[in-house]
Design a protein around this motif. Structure first.
Motif, PDB file in Angstrom:
ATOM      1  N   TYR A   1      38.437  37.318  45.026  1.00 18.48           N
ATOM      2  CA  TYR A   1      38.650  37.399  46.476  1.00 18.48           C
ATOM      3  C   TYR A   1      39.315  38.702  46.923  1.00 18.48           C
ATOM      4  CZ  TYR A   1      37.119  32.543  46.613  1.00 18.48           C
ATOM      5  OH  TYR A   1      36.377  31.388  46.501  1.00 18.48           O
ATOM      6  N   PRO A   2      40.285  39.275  46.173  1.00 19.71           N
ATOM      7  CA  PRO A   2      40.837  40.568  46.611  1.00 19.71           C
ATOM      8  C   PRO A   2      39.983  41.774  46.231  1.00 19.71           C
ATOM      9  CG  PRO A   2      42.438  39.276  45.318  1.00 19.71           C
ATOM     10  CD  PRO A   2      41.090  38.685  45.094  1.00 19.71           C
ATOM     11  N   SER A   3      38.866  41.561  45.536  1.00 19.46           N
ATOM     12  CA  SER A   3      38.112  42.681  44.956  1.00 19.46           C
ATOM     13  C   SER A   3      37.334  43.495  45.977  1.00 19.46           C
ATOM     14  CB  SER A   3      37.133  42.149  43.905  1.00 19.46           C
ATOM     15  OG  SER A   3      36.062  41.445  44.530  1.00 19.46           O
ATOM     16  N   ASN A   4      37.090  42.911  47.157  1.00 14.19           N
ATOM     17  CA  ASN A   4      36.246  43.543  48.183  1.00 14.19           C
ATOM     18  C   ASN A   4      34.760  43.501  47.818  1.00 14.19           C
ATOM     19  OD1 ASN A   4      37.066  44.335  50.712  1.00 14.19           O
ATOM     20  ND2 ASN A   4      37.170  46.501  50.259  1.00 14.19           N
ATOM     21  N   MET A   5      34.401  42.796  46.734  1.00 14.28           N
ATOM     22  CA  MET A   5      33.011  42.684  46.315  1.00 14.28           C
ATOM     23  C   MET A   5      32.403  41.421  46.926  1.00 14.28           C
ATOM     24  SD  MET A   5      33.561  43.542  42.288  1.00 14.28           S
ATOM     25  CE  MET A   5      34.254  45.111  41.723  1.00 14.28           C
ATOM     26  N   GLN A   6      31.215  41.543  47.495  1.00 15.14           N
ATOM     27  CA  GLN A   6      30.563  40.385  48.089  1.00 15.14           C
ATOM     28  C   GLN A   6      30.073  39.406  47.028  1.00 15.14           C
ATOM     29  OE1 GLN A   6      27.580  42.151  50.685  1.00 15.14           O
ATOM     30  NE2 GLN A   6      28.906  41.831  52.447  1.00 15.14           N
ATOM     31  N   GLU A   7      29.697  39.945  45.862  1.00 11.10           N
ATOM     32  CA  GLU A   7      29.304  39.088  44.750  1.00 11.10           C
ATOM     33  C   GLU A   7      29.699  39.783  43.455  1.00 11.10           C
ATOM     34  OE1 GLU A   7      26.771  39.622  42.307  1.00 11.10           O
ATOM     35  OE2 GLU A   7      26.425  41.659  43.025  1.00 11.10           O
ATOM     36  N   ALA A   8      29.970  38.980  42.423  1.00 10.44           N
ATOM     37  CA  ALA A   8      30.412  39.557  41.151  1.00 10.44           C
ATOM     38  C   ALA A   8      30.364  38.517  40.043  1.00 10.44           C
ATOM     39  CB  ALA A   8      31.834  40.110  41.273  1.00 10.44           C
ATOM     40  N   ALA A   9      30.213  38.997  38.819  1.00  8.07           N
ATOM     41  CA  ALA A   9      30.520  38.183  37.647  1.00  8.07           C
ATOM     42  C   ALA A   9      32.037  38.155  37.505  1.00  8.07           C
ATOM     43  CB  ALA A   9      29.886  38.789  36.399  1.00  8.07           C
ATOM     44  N   ILE A  10      32.584  37.007  37.140  1.00 10.36           N
ATOM     45  CA  ILE A  10      34.037  36.871  36.978  1.00 10.36           C
ATOM     46  C   ILE A  10      34.316  36.399  35.561  1.00 10.36           C
ATOM     47  CG2 ILE A  10      36.156  35.902  37.924  1.00 10.36           C
ATOM     48  CD1 ILE A  10      34.441  35.012  40.378  1.00 10.36           C
ATOM     49  N   LEU A  11      35.126  37.159  34.840  1.00 12.17           N
ATOM     50  CA  LEU A  11      35.483  36.821  33.459  1.00 12.17           C
ATOM     51  C   LEU A  11      36.987  36.627  33.382  1.00 12.17           C
ATOM     52  CD1 LEU A  11      34.684  36.547  30.466  1.00 12.17           C
ATOM     53  CD2 LEU A  11      34.843  39.036  30.280  1.00 12.17           C
ATOM     54  N   THR A  12      37.419  35.436  32.971  1.00  8.86           N
ATOM     55  CA  THR A  12      38.848  35.163  32.794  1.00  8.86           C
ATOM     56  C   THR A  12      39.100  34.815  31.333  1.00  8.86           C
ATOM     57  OG1 THR A  12      38.763  32.764  33.242  1.00  8.86           O
ATOM     58  CG2 THR A  12      38.930  34.238  35.143  1.00  8.86           C
ATOM     59  N   ILE A  13      40.117  35.427  30.747  1.00  6.94           N
ATOM     60  CA  ILE A  13      40.438  35.204  29.326  1.00  6.94           C
ATOM     61  C   ILE A  13      41.955  35.168  29.182  1.00  6.94           C
ATOM     62  CG2 ILE A  13      39.941  35.917  26.954  1.00  6.94           C
ATOM     63  CD1 ILE A  13      37.953  37.970  28.073  1.00  6.94           C
TER      64      ILE A  13
ATOM     65  N   SER B   1      40.584  30.229  21.201  1.00  2.00           N
ATOM     66  CA  SER B   1      41.143  31.059  22.272  1.00  2.00           C
ATOM     67  C   SER B   1      41.320  32.493  21.802  1.00  2.00           C
ATOM     68  CB  SER B   1      42.499  30.485  22.702  1.00  2.00           C
ATOM     69  OG  SER B   1      43.237  31.409  23.453  1.00  2.00           O
ATOM     70  N   VAL B   2      40.770  33.433  22.555  1.00  2.72           N
ATOM     71  CA  VAL B   2      40.967  34.853  22.260  1.00  2.72           C
ATOM     72  C   VAL B   2      42.436  35.225  22.444  1.00  2.72           C
ATOM     73  CG1 VAL B   2      40.238  37.211  22.801  1.00  2.72           C
ATOM     74  CG2 VAL B   2      38.632  35.305  23.098  1.00  2.72           C
ATOM     75  N   GLY B   3      43.042  34.727  23.520  1.00  2.00           N
ATOM     76  CA  GLY B   3      44.444  35.036  23.779  1.00  2.00           C
ATOM     77  C   GLY B   3      45.355  34.538  22.682  1.00  2.00           C
ATOM     78  N   LEU B   4      45.113  33.312  22.189  1.00  2.00           N
ATOM     79  CA  LEU B   4      45.960  32.768  21.132  1.00  2.00           C
ATOM     80  C   LEU B   4      45.702  33.456  19.796  1.00  2.00           C
ATOM     81  CD1 LEU B   4      45.894  28.979  22.065  1.00  2.00           C
ATOM     82  CD2 LEU B   4      47.790  30.593  22.325  1.00  2.00           C
ATOM     83  N   LEU B   5      44.471  33.897  19.561  1.00  2.09           N
ATOM     84  CA  LEU B   5      44.184  34.698  18.364  1.00  2.09           C
ATOM     85  C   LEU B   5      44.999  35.982  18.383  1.00  2.09           C
ATOM     86  CD1 LEU B   5      42.465  35.416  15.814  1.00  2.09           C
ATOM     87  CD2 LEU B   5      40.777  36.404  17.396  1.00  2.09           C
ATOM     88  N   TYR B   6      44.988  36.678  19.514  1.00  2.00           N
ATOM     89  CA  TYR B   6      45.727  37.940  19.633  1.00  2.00           C
ATOM     90  C   TYR B   6      47.234  37.689  19.540  1.00  2.00           C
ATOM     91  CZ  TYR B   6      46.031  42.874  21.032  1.00  2.00           C
ATOM     92  OH  TYR B   6      46.250  44.230  21.048  1.00  2.00           O
ATOM     93  N   SER B   7      47.693  36.604  20.159  1.00  2.00           N
ATOM     94  CA  SER B   7      49.120  36.267  20.103  1.00  2.00           C
ATOM     95  C   SER B   7      49.558  35.900  18.690  1.00  2.00           C
ATOM     96  CB  SER B   7      49.432  35.117  21.065  1.00  2.00           C
ATOM     97  OG  SER B   7      49.331  35.537  22.398  1.00  2.00           O
ATOM     98  N   ALA B   8      48.650  35.314  17.905  1.00  2.00           N
ATOM     99  CA  ALA B   8      48.976  34.991  16.516  1.00  2.00           C
ATOM    100  C   ALA B   8      49.285  36.260  15.733  1.00  2.00           C
ATOM    101  CB  ALA B   8      47.817  34.233  15.871  1.00  2.00           C
TER     102      ALA B   8
ATOM    103  N   GLY C   1      43.367  36.898  33.836  1.00  2.00           N
ATOM    104  CA  GLY C   1      43.860  36.249  32.630  1.00  2.00           C
ATOM    105  C   GLY C   1      44.626  37.251  31.803  1.00  2.00           C
ATOM    106  N   GLY C   2      45.536  36.770  30.959  1.00  2.00           N
ATOM    107  CA  GLY C   2      46.417  37.669  30.214  1.00  2.00           C
ATOM    108  C   GLY C   2      45.696  38.706  29.383  1.00  2.00           C
ATOM    109  N   VAL C   3      44.516  38.363  28.826  1.00  2.00           N
ATOM    110  CA  VAL C   3      43.778  39.321  27.990  1.00  2.00           C
ATOM    111  C   VAL C   3      43.237  40.474  28.832  1.00  2.00           C
ATOM    112  CG1 VAL C   3      41.817  39.586  26.382  1.00  2.00           C
ATOM    113  CG2 VAL C   3      43.269  37.561  26.255  1.00  2.00           C
ATOM    114  N   ALA C   4      43.098  40.271  30.144  1.00  3.89           N
ATOM    115  CA  ALA C   4      42.651  41.359  31.026  1.00  3.89           C
ATOM    116  C   ALA C   4      43.696  42.464  31.155  1.00  3.89           C
ATOM    117  CB  ALA C   4      42.296  40.810  32.406  1.00  3.89           C
TER     118      ALA C   4
END
Length: 618
Positions: free
Chosen positions: A141-153, A183-190, A315-318
């Motif tokens: 929503y803050p991106s100013n893009m009318q449409e987009a792929a959204i990736l959360t990790i 989880s990618v985040g938990l792998l990295y946190s490990a 997401g934190g990995v971003a």
């Protein structure tokens, strides 16, 4: 209409107020309490946001919490049941908290709001979007893009650990999810834990350590092969399967099974503050490369599912700006937007925006600016009367400047002479990065500056890199970067013409010799692999910081400054003039600038402040 978004009770608690889909104010609770990553209810952040919008709780349309606690509790119970009889001690430890507080989160939130100000409980509306929907909304929503792929990790929300969505106008459709315990985040946190850093705050240290790995070493290949063969199965779409034989986070009190990891990597777990030897650096590089591989596959699959030329990340990995830079280099997307508060604090913003657009069905807001984040300058600001009151409190002499031009010219000259500047201006930043309002700035040409800043100012590990701030119209003179990076969330390389040739045995040198080798004409901001975590500064978003960098260029011919957050290790970024002065006095900073007021260290009363705040070394 006004909505209040809240994230709390895990880490990075925060509050946001929006008005008709536009951000009015946003703040991290840690900036007020001085407790890093404060997990408590954001009383002071809520108070600030209500002051900024001039409304009471009774006048809010709704209060929106950033996830669904009952789904989290369901995941907890199902996980313990699935792994039984393992995890009994962890189950016993966690249940009292859940039974006492988290199962009754609605009542807890209402009680905590009442401690902020009295209100009519019968009128208040509470909403609970899912965790990864909050992340997705915070980016799209803050991106100013009318449409987009959204990736959360990230690590984990309720069940979801990563998601791919499609955003179109005011709608977000979740297309695919990855679920706990994978989880990618938990792998990295490990790996963060195994390399001796603190989980949920040390991941960026792991990212900064990775370039110290020897890319030519056979050990790197061996570590990568072990990770892929034993720890994580990576699918073509970026989804992963983690071998729980080696992990302990699902039902235990630690991230990994230490003994099995030590046997697997033939490397003892590093303890905090223990010396960083080459094998640890190589392991950091290996997991960073594996993480980048996973994230790139996820981004490619998001492109395949949505067909969009735009990508939004949260997401934190971003916050892994190296991986973000690799997505940019890949060229899959024409435009990339990353939420500056990509972690859980940003969930407060996404929660409010999802309620406005998805629950309320309201249309999007668009701006002529690149995005709707207002440069991420959304927190408290302070006026001359408050700055001078602080100076009177500490009998602190200062010099005042009549205008921004004379101030910036004077500070640029002081910086060019080797002085380290505490730079405090305007509104506090939203997100973990200082972007020129709560910054420590210095001359990037100085070969001793990285060492001095780490050891004498920040009191942190010597290997930690520093970021460059550069005016957006000058960035191509110094860096290879395909799009603006206003929130310091993209990595680019220092231009080849600015680099020095490395010796043939460079990667075989001891860590400290590699660290202090002059790699470019901008040594203070050039990392070991010639990369830099770049902040591009625009005249419209931050005119005073832009003016300062231009003034520095006029004097030195170089339009780049070192920009690091105004804090010391273990403390949040400074929020108030009082915080700034205390930090200035307790470190070896030379100059403090608050608004148009300049404080010289040599002229200040001799004193040392006790640390009155509850801090944890991160």
């Amino acid at each position: 209409m006004y909505l209040l978004g809240i994230s709390a009770f895990y880490h990075d608690s925060a509050a946001v107020v929006i008005k008709n889909g536009e951000i009015v104010a946003a703040a991290h609770e840690e900036r007020f309490t001085r407790k890093k990553q404060d997990p408590g209810f954001p009383h002071q952040a809520v108070e600030f946001c209500l002051r900024e919008c001039g409304k009471t709780i009774d006048e809010l349309q709704a209060v929106v919490f950033y996830d669904k606690p009952f789904l989290k509790f369901e995941r907890l119970l199902e996980t313990y049941y699935g792994f039984a009889p393992k995890g009994l001690s962890s189950f016993i430890a966690s249940m009292p908290l859940w039974m006492k507080e988290k199962l009754f989160l609605k009542k807890l939130i209402l009680d905590e709001l009442e401690s902020v100000q009295p209100y009519d409980r019968k009128k208040i509306k509470l909403l609970f979007p899912e965790h990864h929907l909050s992340h997705a909304a915070s980016a799209f929503y803050p991106s100013n893009m009318q449409e987009a792929a959204i990736l959360t990790i990230d690590g984990v929300g309720e069940w979801c650990t990563a998601s791919i969505s499609k955003g179109v106008e005011n709608n977000i459709t979740i297309l695919k999810e990855l679920h706990f315990p994978h989880s990618v985040g938990l792998l990295y946190s490990a790996f963060t834990y195994y390399l001796g850093f603190r989980v949920n705050s040390g991941e960026y240290k792991l990212m900064g350590l990775a370039p110290y790995g020897n890319p030519n070493s056979l050990r790197i290949d061996r570590y990568r092969n072990i990770i892929r063969a034993e720890l994580v199965d990576i699918k073509d779409d970026g989804s992963i399967w983690l071998n729980q034989k080696y992990f302990n986070y699902a039902v235990g009190l630690r991230m990994v099974n230490d003994a099995r990891w030590e046997q697997l990597f033939e490397l003892k777990k590093r303890e905090p503050e223990e010396e960083l030897t080459q094998p640890y650096c190589d392991l950091a590089l290996a997991i960073q490369q594996v993480t980048e591989e996973i994230v790139l596959k996820m981004a490619a699959h998001a492109k395949e599912l949505t067909g969009s030329e735009n990508l939004c990340l949260a997401g934190g990995v971003a916050l892994n700006c190296v991986a973000n830079g690799k997505i940019l280099q890949q060229g899959l997307f024409k435009n990339i937007f990353i939420q500056p508060a990509a972690g859980d604090a940003g969930g407060a913003l996404g929660a409010a925006l999802s309620a406005w657009h998805l629950h309320g069905g309201n249309p999007r807001v668009y701006k002529t600016a690149p995005d709707l984040m207002q440069g991420a300058f959304l927190g408290p600001r302070f006026h001359d009367i408050e700055i001078e009151a602080m100076a009177n409190k500490y009998d602190a002499p200062f010099t005042s400047f009549e205008d921004a031009d004379s101030l910036c010219n004077a500070v640029a000259k002081l910086m060019s002479e080797g002085n380290v500047i505490g730079w405090f201006q305007g509104k506090t930043e939203w997100g973990p990065r200082a972007l020129g309002n709560r910054s420590i700035i210095a001359d990037p040409r100085n070969s001793d500056m990285q060492k001095r800043l780490n050891q004498k100012i920040k009191y942190r590990e010597s290997f930690r890199p520093f970021a460059p701030a550069v005016c957006d119209d000058d960035v191509q003179q110094y860096f290879d970067l395909k799009q603006p990076s206003p929130y310091m969330l993209l990595v680019g390389e220092v231009k080849k013409e600015l680099r020095h040739e490395l010796p043939a045995n460079y990667h075989d040198l001891p860590l400290r010799e590699k660290l202090y080798f002059l790699r470019s004409t901008l040594p203070a901001i050039t990392h070991l692999d010639f990369s830099a975590r770049i902040q591009t500064v625009s005249k419209s978003a931050n005119p005073r910081f832009y003016k300062l960098i231009k003034a520095f260029k006029e004097i030195t011919g170089v339009g780049v400054v070192v920009n690091t957050s105004f804090n010391v290790r273990g403390e949040p970024i400074v929020n108030s003039p009082d915080d700034a002065y205390r930090c200035f006095i307790n470190t070896e900073m030379d100059i403090l600038v608050i608004g148009n007021h300049l404080f010289e260290k040599s002229k200040q009363p001799k004193r040392k402040f006790e640390n009155v705040y509850s801090t944890v070394l991160d």
